[in-house]
Scaffold this motif. Structure first.
Motif, PDB file in Angstrom:
ATOM      1  N   SER A 230     -26.806  70.741   4.040  1.00 12.90           N
ATOM      2  CA  SER A 230     -25.980  71.792   4.638  1.00 12.90           C
ATOM      3  C   SER A 230     -26.780  72.723   5.548  1.00 12.90           C
ATOM      4  O   SER A 230     -26.207  73.563   6.241  1.00 12.90           O
ATOM      5  CB  SER A 230     -25.302  72.619   3.542  1.00 12.90           C
ATOM      6  OG  SER A 230     -26.256  73.425   2.853  1.00 12.90           O
ATOM      7  N   LEU A 231     -28.100  72.578   5.553  1.00  5.33           N
ATOM      8  CA  LEU A 231     -28.955  73.494   6.309  1.00  5.33           C
ATOM      9  C   LEU A 231     -29.091  73.075   7.767  1.00  5.33           C
ATOM     10  O   LEU A 231     -29.079  71.889   8.092  1.00  5.33           O
ATOM     11  CB  LEU A 231     -30.348  73.561   5.673  1.00  5.33           C
ATOM     12  CG  LEU A 231     -30.417  73.979   4.202  1.00  5.33           C
ATOM     13  CD1 LEU A 231     -31.854  73.974   3.723  1.00  5.33           C
ATOM     14  CD2 LEU A 231     -29.774  75.342   3.975  1.00  5.33           C
ATOM     15  N   ASP A 232     -29.241  74.077   8.616  1.00  4.44           N
ATOM     16  CA  ASP A 232     -29.546  73.867  10.031  1.00  4.44           C
ATOM     17  C   ASP A 232     -31.060  74.034  10.163  1.00  4.44           C
ATOM     18  O   ASP A 232     -31.576  75.145  10.280  1.00  4.44           O
ATOM     19  CB  ASP A 232     -28.806  74.897  10.882  1.00  4.44           C
ATOM     20  CG  ASP A 232     -29.078  74.770  12.378  1.00  4.44           C
ATOM     21  OD1 ASP A 232     -30.083  74.131  12.752  1.00  4.44           O
ATOM     22  OD2 ASP A 232     -28.303  75.345  13.163  1.00  4.44           O
ATOM     23  N   MET A 233     -31.780  72.913  10.149  1.00  6.35           N
ATOM     24  CA  MET A 233     -33.226  72.981  10.054  1.00  6.35           C
ATOM     25  C   MET A 233     -33.877  73.552  11.317  1.00  6.35           C
ATOM     26  O   MET A 233     -34.919  74.201  11.245  1.00  6.35           O
ATOM     27  CB  MET A 233     -33.803  71.602   9.740  1.00  6.35           C
ATOM     28  CG  MET A 233     -33.480  71.110   8.335  1.00  6.35           C
ATOM     29  SD  MET A 233     -33.861  72.324   7.036  1.00  6.35           S
ATOM     30  CE  MET A 233     -35.563  72.712   7.376  1.00  6.35           C
ATOM     31  N   LYS A 234     -33.287  73.322  12.465  1.00  2.68           N
ATOM     32  CA  LYS A 234     -33.845  73.890  13.690  1.00  2.68           C
ATOM     33  C   LYS A 234     -33.753  75.409  13.641  1.00  2.68           C
ATOM     34  O   LYS A 234     -34.728  76.122  13.956  1.00  2.68           O
ATOM     35  CB  LYS A 234     -33.110  73.352  14.913  1.00  2.68           C
ATOM     36  CG  LYS A 234     -33.679  73.856  16.234  1.00  2.68           C
ATOM     37  CD  LYS A 234     -32.953  73.247  17.433  1.00  2.68           C
ATOM     38  CE  LYS A 234     -33.535  73.770  18.744  1.00  2.68           C
ATOM     39  NZ  LYS A 234     -32.821  73.215  19.928  1.00  2.68           N
ATOM     40  N   HIS A 235     -32.589  75.922  13.256  1.00  2.77           N
ATOM     41  CA  HIS A 235     -32.414  77.372  13.140  1.00  2.77           C
ATOM     42  C   HIS A 235     -33.369  77.940  12.093  1.00  2.77           C
ATOM     43  O   HIS A 235     -34.046  78.955  12.338  1.00  2.77           O
ATOM     44  CB  HIS A 235     -30.970  77.692  12.745  1.00  2.77           C
ATOM     45  CG  HIS A 235     -30.798  79.085  12.217  1.00  2.77           C
ATOM     46  ND1 HIS A 235     -30.701  80.188  13.029  1.00  2.77           N
ATOM     47  CD2 HIS A 235     -30.736  79.560  10.932  1.00  2.77           C
ATOM     48  CE1 HIS A 235     -30.581  81.278  12.293  1.00  2.77           C
ATOM     49  NE2 HIS A 235     -30.604  80.919  11.013  1.00  2.77           N
ATOM     50  N   MET A 236     -33.443  77.300  10.932  1.00  2.19           N
ATOM     51  CA  MET A 236     -34.279  77.807   9.847  1.00  2.19           C
ATOM     52  C   MET A 236     -35.745  77.867  10.275  1.00  2.19           C
ATOM     53  O   MET A 236     -36.441  78.867  10.040  1.00  2.19           O
ATOM     54  CB  MET A 236     -34.125  76.927   8.608  1.00  2.19           C
ATOM     55  CG  MET A 236     -34.967  77.374   7.430  1.00  2.19           C
ATOM     56  SD  MET A 236     -34.616  76.381   5.972  1.00  2.19           S
ATOM     57  CE  MET A 236     -36.110  76.676   5.032  1.00  2.19           C
ATOM     58  N   THR A 237     -36.217  76.815  10.916  1.00  2.00           N
ATOM     59  CA  THR A 237     -37.609  76.794  11.388  1.00  2.00           C
ATOM     60  C   THR A 237     -37.850  77.912  12.393  1.00  2.00           C
ATOM     61  O   THR A 237     -38.875  78.606  12.349  1.00  2.00           O
ATOM     62  CB  THR A 237     -37.938  75.434  12.010  1.00  2.00           C
ATOM     63  OG1 THR A 237     -37.678  74.394  11.057  1.00  2.00           O
ATOM     64  CG2 THR A 237     -39.397  75.363  12.435  1.00  2.00           C
TER      65      THR A 237
END
Length: 427
Positions: free
Chosen positions: A391-398
């Motif tokens: 469910s995570l947006d990995m680009k945003h999180m990074t």
């Protein structure tokens, strides 16, 4: 003047560029995926799942090259809590025995034997029960509290909560209160007895340090690594993985430790801490706050749920308690010209400033704020079995981890010092 502006911009671009190259999405994915995997069993406090998460985090801190906190020989900051569960109790008010569903005790004592109360309070039918409850507790006195039956429904909720078991930091200390649902507004005589079953429960934060040139000026980066464990199954899935809440924040703590360790000795001492027991009362951060002098903590970056884009868009986050110091303004200035942005908390009605691990240090005057991008007003995955890695947006999180790295740089370097929180204005 143009040269000064050019130099400032070039330094900002340099910090931004190093964050981009140093904080890699593949590493962020590896860490958060490990913490939110099914074999962590939802990382509930006092379970093998959270112990497994602790072992993983300790190994990461060792890999990075952090030092244990002063006085410790490992990355575990161990402490104990006490669980008190009523075993036997009797309450006789004005010669009438009260049914067990009509009273509950709040105490840190193993046993109570009262023949007369120290003070008596009354929560009338038109009172705000929750407000009155808090005001009575804040008085810190032994008391009998008579509650008008008009509050029966709310009283029943509190009864279920406090009559099952309670957690205390110490035994045999502090005041006790007895809440009774009763028509009476007088206590002519009372006999109240209680025996609790006491269980000692071990807990541990995971913490590491990068010693700075200014040994007694600290910048803290934190997140909580516990979650809820198992919940009612939905389509066969009963594990509340807690990917966003708060494996995302814990991952940020690890990634930021790695980032700052690569830059050599910082000006200020940096502490990276993963708190336990946030979900059951914030006990990890409460213990941590008592081990340091709060006047020596320059700032606290508490990172809570950064796995999805905020209402302000991708690569943006909000800061709780924005108006209580200039911490947020410093971050905003630091990321100007980058793709990142920080905003004041748009959900002030949710009281988020007090709902995470920053609150304990903020109450002591530390510029301690939580950074989040969760759209909590519409987040259907919060505290559910569907809060999973996918469910995570990995680009945003990074990018949010990179944004915090860039935003924190001036505080880490000793060039910016946020104003203290006014303790008198903190509830």
């Amino acid at each position: 003047m143009k040269r000064v502006i050019t130099l400032i911009l070039s330094l900002m671009v340099s910090h931004y560029g190093f964050a981009q190259s140093s904080i890699k999405q593949t590493e962020v994915e590896r860490i958060v995926k490990t913490l939110s995997a099914d074999d962590m069993m939802g990382r509930r406090t006092f379970t093998p799942g959270i112990e497994k998460a602790s072992i993983f985090l300790q190994a990461e801190f060792k890999r990075i090259g952090l030092k244990p906190l002063t006085g410790l020989n490992s990355f575990e900051q161990k402490f104990s809590m006490y669980s008190l569960k009523p075993e036997q109790s009797t309450v006789v008010l004005n010669d009438t025995e009260i049914g067990k569903d009509k009273y509950f005790f709040m105490t840190g004592h193993e046993s109570i034997a009262w023949t007369s109360p120290k003070q008596v309070f009354y929560i009338g039918e038109n009172a705000n029960y929750r407000k009155a409850f808090g005001e009575i507790l804040s008085k810190k006195v032994d008391a009998v509290v008579l509650v008008n039956p008009k509050h029966q429904k709310t009283f029943a909720n509190y009864h279920r909560r406090f009559n099952s078991s309670s957690m205390k930091e110490s035994l045999g200390k502090g005041e006790s209160q007895l809440f009774i649902l009763a028509d009476s507004v007088q206590v002519n005589d009372i006999k109240a007895e209680l025996t609790n079953k006491v269980e000692t429960l071990p807990l541990a934060n995971v913490a590491g340090v990068i010693p700075g040139k200014r040994a007694n000026e600290y910048v803290v980066f934190s997140g909580h690594y516990d979650h809820l464990g198992y919940q009612k199954a939905v389509e066969g899935d009963s594990i509340a993985n807690g990917a966003d809440d708060d494996a995302s924040g814990t991952t940020a703590v690890v990634a930021l430790a790695d980032y700052f360790k690569k830059q050599g000795k910082p000006e200020r001492t940096l502490i990276f801490v993963c708190f336990t027991a946030e979900e059951i009362g914030g006990y990890g951060s409460q213990y941590f706050s008592k081990q340091l002098n709060p006047d020596e903590i320059v700032a606290m970056f508490n990172i809570e749920m950064i796995g999805k884009a905020s209402k302000f868009g991708a690569n943006s986050a909000f800061i709780t308690g924005f108006e209580r110091s200039d911490f947020g303004t410093i971050l905003q200035e630091a990321v100007k010209g980058s793709p990142y942005s920080f905003h004041p908390d748009p959900y002030t009605e949710q009281n988020l400033f007090y709902r995470s691990d920053n609150a304990t240090l903020a109450r002591l005057g530390v510029p301690a704020h939580s950074i989040s991008s969760d759209q909590i007003d519409i987040d259907k995955l919060y505290h559910s079995v569907d809060d999973e890695f996918e469910s995570l947006d990995m680009k945003h999180m990074t990018n949010m981890i990179r944004a915090i790295a860039v935003g924190a740089k001036s505080m880490v370097d000793g060039k910016a010092t946020p104003k203290r929180v006014n303790k008198a204005e903190v509830d």
